[in-house]
Each structure stands twice: as C-alpha cells, then as structure tokens.
Design a protein around this motif. Sequence first.
Motif, short mmCIF file in Angstrom:
data_model
loop_
_atom_site.label_atom_id
_atom_site.label_comp_id
_atom_site.label_asym_id
_atom_site.label_seq_id
_atom_site.Cartn_x
_atom_site.Cartn_y
_atom_site.Cartn_z
N VAL A 100 -11.34 5.72 -16.48
CA VAL A 100 -10.37 6.54 -15.75
C VAL A 100 -9.83 7.60 -16.69
CG1 VAL A 100 -8.16 6.54 -14.51
CG2 VAL A 100 -9.74 4.60 -14.25
N CYS A 130 -8.57 2.21 -8.32
CA CYS A 130 -9.55 2.23 -9.42
C CYS A 130 -9.83 0.83 -9.93
CB CYS A 130 -9.03 3.12 -10.55
SG CYS A 130 -9.12 4.89 -10.21
N VAL A 137 -16.00 2.39 -10.44
CA VAL A 137 -15.18 3.05 -11.46
C VAL A 137 -15.28 2.26 -12.76
CG1 VAL A 137 -12.84 3.71 -12.15
CG2 VAL A 137 -13.58 4.01 -9.78
#
Length: 259
Positions: free
Chosen positions: A51, A42, A48
């Motif tokens: 999260v 990530c 991304v």
Amino acid sequence: MSDFLHFSLDAGVATLRLNRPDVFNSINKPLALALQEQLQACQQDESVRAVVLTGTGRAFCAGQDLAEITGPDRPEVSEIVERHYNPIVELIRNLEKPVVAAVNGVAAGAGANLALACDVVVAKESASFIQAFSKIGLIPDSGGTYFLPRLVGQQRAAALMLLGDKVGATEAMQMGMIYKAFADDAFDEEVTKLTQKLAALPTRALAYTKQLLNLSSTNDLTQQLRAEADYQLRAGHTADYQEGVAAFMEKRQPVFKGQ
C-alpha cells in the motif's frame, strides 16, 4: 469512495492518494473516514500486496483541516483524534501488508505523524516535515510522541516537537526519520520501483516481520526471541517459503504469490 481520496491498484500495489490539494490535503471527517474504510478494504483484498499513501499536488498532508474545528458546532479536538486519527494509525500498524508513505510535499502536524506511522517513508528532496502542533497550542498526536522518539531519539524529538522546526527531506533521512529522499524528478519512478519490489516479496513473511517490529517496542529480549521463534514457525509453513527454498536450490528467481 470519497472524492477526497483516490484509490488505484496496479500490479499488487494499492495507492491511496489524499485529494484535497486546494487545502494541502488537510484532513476532514469525510477524508478520515474514507481512509479508514480503504485501509480496511486493503487488508481484506488478497490482490493487494503493498500500500502507498501519498498526496495530490504540492503537499502530502497539512494535518487537520482547522476549518472543521473552528465553527460554532465544532467537535472537541480530542474527539477528532480518537475517531479520525487514532483508527488510521492503528489500521496502518496492523495492516498485514507493507505500507509506504510517499511524501510528495510538506507533511505537517498529524500529516507528518501519519507518514511516520507507515513501515517505510520516502520523500521528495523538496518535501519537508514539521511538528506544527506547538504553533497553535496543541500537543503532537496521531502517534507522534510514540514514533518520533523511537526514530530520532528523545532529545531530537523533543526539540522538533517543542520548537516546531521544519525539517527538509534530506536532513530527515540523515537523522533516521525517513528511509530515503529522492530527487523530485525521479520520485515517482523510485516509488514505483520500491513498491513493486515489496509487492513481489513473500507477503506473509513481511506481515510477520511487521508484527515482530510492533512487538519489539514493548517486549524484553527473551519475549522477543520467543516471538521470533513462533513467527518463524508460521513463516516456515507458507507456500512462499516453499517457493523460496525451491528457487534457491534451482538457482532461479522465486515467484512469490503472497501465500
């Protein structure tokens, strides 16, 4: 990717879902290593922008899988802490993107403290948190003795850890342990709204804010003021800052790209 950890990516939000519902998502070696690997991925993946850490079924995470530390070839508990949990906590804190713990059920032991290591913690109203370590003769780990006193104060943290009392999500919110408790039937929708909002914000500025919050735990005021000036300089050279100013002047919503 381990079957014990499910990954999905939608609109910039990466969801890491602990997937051992039959044992309340307790953590064993494969799950711990998979979580470390995915958190690292990530960080590297520019698509991304936020999260989410959550669980499958009725629990968020019941902490360490005790079956792993009771067999004839069992490792030392300290070895598991150092190799499995400590790297996860440091990856969460150093990840240059916001990490949200979406606590969908009980969070116990190391599971509770992994949640508290995240930047924002939200929970179902039916969820609960418990520092279960004293019940089996261990001490709180996974950063618990670091994060919990800073969130709720030394006196309350000591009582929760020594007594092992269960704290419901609403009480946890009231004492400042978590950000918000949502009604169970609205939880998924609220988590989506929150995380999509984070993913649409200027990612670099959020990362710098997170790094400053980390530094504030050890800096004195003068050091922190200097750090703020340094990170403000960095933020001022991002494309998202230019977009934010332009949008303000043009009286429109900014479109941040995380750059």
